[in-house]
Write a protein that holds these residues in place. Structure first.
Motif, PDB file in Angstrom:
ATOM      1  N   ILE A 142      53.751  14.749  61.859  1.00  0.00           N
ATOM      2  CA  ILE A 142      53.609  16.034  61.191  1.00  0.00           C
ATOM      3  C   ILE A 142      53.387  15.789  59.704  1.00  0.00           C
ATOM      4  N   VAL A 143      52.262  16.261  59.178  1.00  0.00           N
ATOM      5  CA  VAL A 143      51.925  16.123  57.762  1.00  0.00           C
ATOM      6  C   VAL A 143      51.925  17.519  57.150  1.00  0.00           C
ATOM      7  N   LEU A 144      52.736  17.725  56.114  1.00  0.00           N
ATOM      8  CA  LEU A 144      52.838  19.023  55.457  1.00  0.00           C
ATOM      9  C   LEU A 144      51.846  19.079  54.298  1.00  0.00           C
ATOM     10  N   VAL A 145      50.889  20.007  54.377  1.00  0.00           N
ATOM     11  CA  VAL A 145      49.828  20.144  53.374  1.00  0.00           C
ATOM     12  C   VAL A 145      50.189  21.262  52.405  1.00  0.00           C
ATOM     13  N   ASP A 146      50.184  20.963  51.111  1.00  0.00           N
ATOM     14  CA  ASP A 146      50.479  21.975  50.101  1.00  0.00           C
ATOM     15  C   ASP A 146      49.425  23.079  50.148  1.00  0.00           C
ATOM     16  N   VAL A 147      49.877  24.315  50.216  1.00  0.00           N
ATOM     17  CA  VAL A 147      48.963  25.446  50.385  1.00  0.00           C
ATOM     18  C   VAL A 147      47.947  25.538  49.246  1.00  0.00           C
ATOM     19  N   GLU A 148      48.377  25.261  48.019  1.00  0.00           N
ATOM     20  CA  GLU A 148      47.467  25.423  46.883  1.00  0.00           C
ATOM     21  C   GLU A 148      46.317  24.427  46.896  1.00  0.00           C
ATOM     22  N   THR A 149      46.401  23.380  47.725  1.00  0.00           N
ATOM     23  CA  THR A 149      45.310  22.400  47.800  1.00  0.00           C
ATOM     24  C   THR A 149      44.284  22.756  48.872  1.00  0.00           C
ATOM     25  N   VAL A 150      44.568  23.774  49.670  1.00  0.00           N
ATOM     26  CA  VAL A 150      43.693  24.148  50.790  1.00  0.00           C
ATOM     27  C   VAL A 150      42.520  24.983  50.289  1.00  0.00           C
ATOM     28  N   THR A 151      41.302  24.574  50.612  1.00  0.00           N
ATOM     29  CA  THR A 151      40.126  25.352  50.226  1.00  0.00           C
ATOM     30  C   THR A 151      39.798  26.420  51.265  1.00  0.00           C
TER      31      THR A 151
ATOM     32  N   TYR B 269      37.006  32.013  59.763  1.00  0.00           N
ATOM     33  CA  TYR B 269      37.260  31.392  58.465  1.00  0.00           C
ATOM     34  C   TYR B 269      38.269  32.192  57.636  1.00  0.00           C
ATOM     35  N   LEU B 270      39.186  31.438  57.049  1.00  0.00           N
ATOM     36  CA  LEU B 270      40.169  31.964  56.115  1.00  0.00           C
ATOM     37  C   LEU B 270      39.960  31.200  54.815  1.00  0.00           C
ATOM     38  N   ALA B 271      39.535  31.895  53.754  1.00  0.00           N
ATOM     39  CA  ALA B 271      39.141  31.224  52.514  1.00  0.00           C
ATOM     40  C   ALA B 271      40.194  31.389  51.431  1.00  0.00           C
ATOM     41  N   ASN B 272      40.386  30.328  50.648  1.00  0.00           N
ATOM     42  CA  ASN B 272      41.247  30.394  49.467  1.00  0.00           C
ATOM     43  C   ASN B 272      40.369  30.822  48.298  1.00  0.00           C
ATOM     44  N   LEU B 273      40.512  32.058  47.852  1.00  0.00           N
ATOM     45  CA  LEU B 273      39.633  32.605  46.819  1.00  0.00           C
ATOM     46  C   LEU B 273      39.883  31.990  45.456  1.00  0.00           C
ATOM     47  N   ASP B 274      40.949  31.216  45.296  1.00  0.00           N
ATOM     48  CA  ASP B 274      41.156  30.483  44.045  1.00  0.00           C
ATOM     49  C   ASP B 274      40.057  29.450  43.845  1.00  0.00           C
ATOM     50  N   PHE B 275      39.368  29.072  44.941  1.00  0.00           N
ATOM     51  CA  PHE B 275      38.275  28.097  44.867  1.00  0.00           C
ATOM     52  C   PHE B 275      36.901  28.777  44.904  1.00  0.00           C
ATOM     53  N   ALA B 276      36.850  30.125  44.896  1.00  0.00           N
ATOM     54  CA  ALA B 276      35.572  30.834  44.981  1.00  0.00           C
ATOM     55  C   ALA B 276      34.677  30.473  43.796  1.00  0.00           C
ATOM     56  N   GLU B 277      33.418  30.149  44.092  1.00  0.00           N
ATOM     57  CA  GLU B 277      32.478  29.710  43.052  1.00  0.00           C
ATOM     58  C   GLU B 277      31.217  30.554  43.014  1.00  0.00           C
TER      59      GLU B 277
ATOM     60  N   LYS C 218      30.512  30.369  48.529  1.00  0.00           N
ATOM     61  CA  LYS C 218      30.544  28.952  48.151  1.00  0.00           C
ATOM     62  C   LYS C 218      31.866  28.675  47.448  1.00  0.00           C
ATOM     63  N   LEU C 219      32.577  27.681  47.944  1.00  0.00           N
ATOM     64  CA  LEU C 219      33.860  27.300  47.370  1.00  0.00           C
ATOM     65  C   LEU C 219      33.723  26.011  46.572  1.00  0.00           C
ATOM     66  N   ARG C 220      34.474  25.906  45.512  1.00  0.00           N
ATOM     67  CA  ARG C 220      34.451  24.711  44.673  1.00  0.00           C
ATOM     68  C   ARG C 220      34.877  23.480  45.474  1.00  0.00           C
ATOM     69  N   GLY C 221      34.060  22.441  45.394  1.00  0.00           N
ATOM     70  CA  GLY C 221      34.367  21.213  46.103  1.00  0.00           C
ATOM     71  C   GLY C 221      33.800  21.149  47.510  1.00  0.00           C
TER      72      GLY C 221
ATOM     73  N   LEU D 222      30.546  29.265  53.277  1.00  0.00           N
ATOM     74  CA  LEU D 222      31.179  29.854  54.454  1.00  0.00           C
ATOM     75  C   LEU D 222      30.580  31.223  54.736  1.00  0.00           C
ATOM     76  N   PRO D 223      30.357  31.580  56.000  1.00  0.00           N
ATOM     77  CA  PRO D 223      29.822  32.905  56.319  1.00  0.00           C
ATOM     78  C   PRO D 223      30.860  33.991  56.032  1.00  0.00           C
ATOM     79  N   VAL D 224      30.368  35.136  55.584  1.00  0.00           N
ATOM     80  CA  VAL D 224      31.232  36.292  55.336  1.00  0.00           C
ATOM     81  C   VAL D 224      30.788  37.413  56.275  1.00  0.00           C
ATOM     82  N   ALA D 225      31.706  37.909  57.094  1.00  0.00           N
ATOM     83  CA  ALA D 225      31.369  38.995  58.012  1.00  0.00           C
ATOM     84  C   ALA D 225      31.032  40.252  57.222  1.00  0.00           C
ATOM     85  N   ARG D 226      30.134  41.072  57.761  1.00  0.00           N
ATOM     86  CA  ARG D 226      29.738  42.301  57.076  1.00  0.00           C
ATOM     87  C   ARG D 226      30.952  43.170  56.750  1.00  0.00           C
ATOM     88  N   THR D 227      31.889  43.233  57.685  1.00  0.00           N
ATOM     89  CA  THR D 227      33.073  44.080  57.481  1.00  0.00           C
ATOM     90  C   THR D 227      34.022  43.522  56.423  1.00  0.00           C
ATOM     91  N   SER D 228      33.814  42.277  56.017  1.00  0.00           N
ATOM     92  CA  SER D 228      34.713  41.666  55.030  1.00  0.00           C
ATOM     93  C   SER D 228      34.118  41.616  53.627  1.00  0.00           C
TER      94      SER D 228
END
Length: 258
Positions: free
Chosen positions: A154-163, A206-214, A226-229, A234-240
């Motif tokens: 089990i590897v715990l990934v810090d949420v703030e590093t997730v794109t 897709y679940l995107a971290n908008l802190d990386f939105a470019e 388009k996310l930084r890095g 990533l596709p965005v649904a019309r409803t989103s």
């Protein structure tokens, strides 16, 4: 007071233990498993273990049990993480064999790792009072670390590093600058437990971290993010689309100019 590592805390947990026969029927369980599982309602003894798991977790548990039937000698215990109401459980299953090597049953061991992944330390073991069905259900706890699986660890990934997080059936892939990691939790589970100010479900997969939105890209009526890095948008649904623009603090006209 010294800071205790997650491993130290996990070692102190009282594990839930369930004993299964060869046909996956429950034949015994310890006191913690009795408190956590609805024994009175489901009467799990002599019943299939899958019968008292939440419906959305059944496929995962079945997969875990199937994988435990490993064709090699001395197989390692299989590990999986499932999300039950308000809790995150780490489950391990090990096959039991007789003198001839024939399967006689399985041992299912689980730990409540909710506090480890939600950042609420120190961890307190579950008690009958904390599991009382008469208490109102607590708010879903946000994850500060996402539990992923790598080589049966089990590897715990810090949420703030997730794109971003990509759905794959009942499971997900968690992407960071270091690559992608497999996660047993599905995308709906993660969307409910991640900070809504940063993470947005932009598409069913897709679940995107908008802190990386470019960049917001438009091509023949289709919108992508388009996310930084990340090299691939990533596709965005019309409803989103409107929710995405609102959360980024820009209007439709501004987006059309980008």
């Amino acid at each position: 007071m010294p800071v205790r590592s997650p491993l130290y805390l996990l070692e102190r947990f009282d594990p839930g233990v369930v004993q299964l026969d060869r046909e996956l029927r429950v034949i015994a369980m310890n006191s913690l498993a009795r408190r956590l599982l609805p024994v009175e309602d489901k009467q799990p003894f002599e019943k299939m273990v899958l019968s008292f798991h939440p419906e959305r977790s059944v496929a995962k548990v079945k997969f875990l049990l199937d994988q435990a039937e490993c064709p090699v000698s001395n197989p390692p215990p299989m590990t999986m993480i499932i999300n039950i109401p308000e809790r995150v459980l780490l489950i391990k299953v090990s096959k039991l064999s007789d003198l001839r090597g024939d399967t006689t049953g399985y041992t299912l061991i689980f730990y409540d790792i909710t506090e480890l992944v939600s950042g609420e330390l120190p961890v307190q073991p579950m008690t009958p009072e904390s599991l009382s069905i008469e208490k109102p259900a607590p708010a879903k706890r946000q994850l500060h670390k996402i539990p992923t699986v790598s080589q049966n660890r089990i590897v715990l990934v810090d949420v703030e590093t997730v794109t971003y997080i990509r759905s794959e059936g009942h499971y997900t892939w968690v992407s960071t600058a270091q690559g992608s990691s497999f996660c047993n939790l599905n995308i709906s589970d993660l969307a409910e437990r991640l900070d809504g100010a940063s993470f947005l479900r932009i598409h069913r997969s897709y679940l995107a971290n908008l802190d990386f939105a470019e960049q917001i890209l438009r091509d023949e009526g289709r919108v992508s993010l388009k996310l930084r890095g990340e090299t691939t948008p990533l596709p965005v649904a019309r409803t989103s689309v409107s929710r995405l623009l609102e959360q980024l603090g820009i209007g439709e006209v501004d987006a059309q100019r980008t």
